[in-house]
Design a protein around this motif. Structure first.
Motif, short mmCIF file in Angstrom:
data_model
loop_
_atom_site.label_atom_id
_atom_site.label_comp_id
_atom_site.label_asym_id
_atom_site.label_seq_id
_atom_site.Cartn_x
_atom_site.Cartn_y
_atom_site.Cartn_z
N ASP A 30 0.84 -1.20 0.00
CA ASP A 30 0.00 0.00 0.00
C ASP A 30 0.88 1.25 0.00
O ASP A 30 2.09 1.19 0.20
N PHE A 31 0.20 2.38 -0.22
CA PHE A 31 0.86 3.68 -0.15
C PHE A 31 0.39 4.42 1.09
O PHE A 31 -0.71 4.19 1.60
N VAL A 32 1.24 5.31 1.59
CA VAL A 32 0.92 6.11 2.76
C VAL A 32 0.91 7.58 2.35
O VAL A 32 1.89 8.08 1.80
N ARG A 90 -6.21 1.77 -13.12
CA ARG A 90 -5.48 1.46 -11.89
C ARG A 90 -4.00 1.82 -12.01
O ARG A 90 -3.37 2.27 -11.06
N LEU A 91 -3.43 1.66 -13.21
CA LEU A 91 -2.03 2.04 -13.41
C LEU A 91 -1.86 3.56 -13.33
O LEU A 91 -0.87 4.05 -12.76
N ALA A 92 -2.81 4.31 -13.87
CA ALA A 92 -2.74 5.77 -13.77
C ALA A 92 -2.73 6.21 -12.31
O ALA A 92 -1.94 7.07 -11.91
N ASP A 93 -3.58 5.59 -11.51
CA ASP A 93 -3.62 5.90 -10.08
C ASP A 93 -2.31 5.50 -9.41
O ASP A 93 -1.76 6.25 -8.58
N PHE A 94 -1.78 4.35 -9.77
CA PHE A 94 -0.52 3.87 -9.19
C PHE A 94 0.62 4.83 -9.52
O PHE A 94 1.44 5.17 -8.66
N ILE A 95 0.69 5.28 -10.76
CA ILE A 95 1.76 6.19 -11.19
C ILE A 95 1.70 7.49 -10.40
O ILE A 95 2.72 8.00 -9.92
N SER A 155 -9.32 9.02 -11.53
CA SER A 155 -10.53 9.44 -10.80
C SER A 155 -11.60 8.37 -10.81
O SER A 155 -12.47 8.33 -9.94
N GLU A 156 -11.55 7.47 -11.78
CA GLU A 156 -12.53 6.39 -11.87
C GLU A 156 -12.41 5.43 -10.68
O GLU A 156 -13.38 4.79 -10.29
N VAL A 157 -11.19 5.31 -10.13
CA VAL A 157 -11.00 4.35 -9.05
C VAL A 157 -10.78 5.02 -7.70
O VAL A 157 -10.44 4.37 -6.71
#
Length: 204
Positions: free
Chosen positions: A57-59, A136-141, A201-203
């Motif tokens: 996860d990210f913090v 999901r990759l866009a959010d991860f980046i 923004s979708e996720v």
């Protein structure tokens, strides 16, 4: 920002700064502090019994780090590493733990935090089944980039997103073709941040 620790303990609170890639907590070690992330980003890792390392996860800012260790002496600590230059408020557990655990107001706030954290983790799992890789990759980046530079290892990303190496490379190539990213050696520079935000923004 709300006060993260009881007022009576704030005199013992320190402000600590961590550089990119510096460990806030080393895996398997009990941290000396309960942290509250004020600025920056970090990521949580775990090493499995077979030696495989997974990103969990990210913090983000306004988040406690080390709260599970506060509540459980035998908890196996995950590794927490700074993604960017990071600033934390840090309360020493050696002198403050008992007072923290006896403070009802603090424990209520911590329970709310843990409940929200659990809900977000559950939501993240359901999103992994409901949304395409590009969202999901866009959010991860966006979560893992530092100063517009994205440079996570592909195998780590594949494991975190549950996608194949080939599929990940395909989506990254698509992002470059659309002008969202520019490849620079082994890293990528974010060129169109808004486009990534629109996908993410979708996720969120």
């Amino acid at each position: 920002m709300h006060q993260p620790f009881p007022q009576k303990l704030m005199s013992q609170c320190k402000t600590l700064h961590f550089a990119r890639n510096e460990w806030l907590i080393k895996e398997g070690e009990l941290p000396p502090y309960l942290y509250f992330l004020v600025e920056g980003k970090a990521k949580i890792y775990v090493t499995h019994s077979n030696g495989k390392v997974s990103l969990l996860d990210f913090v983000a800012p306004h988040t406690y780090i080390g709260e599970m260790e506060l509540l459980n002496d035998t908890y196996y600590s995950k590794g927490v590493q700074a993604i960017t230059a990071t600033t934390c408020l840090a309360l020493p557990l050696a002198t403050c733990k008992e007072e923290l655990l006896a403070d009802a107001k603090f424990l209520r706030a911590l329970a709310t935090f843990l409940s929200t954290k659990a809900t977000l983790m559950s939501k993240k799992y359901s999103q992994s089944l409901a949304y395409p890789v590009e969202n999901r990759l866009a959010d991860f980046i966006l979560q893992s980039a530092d100063q517009q530079i994205y440079q996570e290892r592909h195998v780590t990303v594949c494991d975190y997103l549950g996608v194949s190496y080939r599929h990940l490379l395909y989506v990254l190539a698509q992002f470059c073709e659309r002008g969202y990213l520019v490849k620079k050696g082994k890293s990528y520079e974010i060129f169109d941040e808004q486009a990534l935000y629109n996908l993410a923004s979708e996720v969120r």
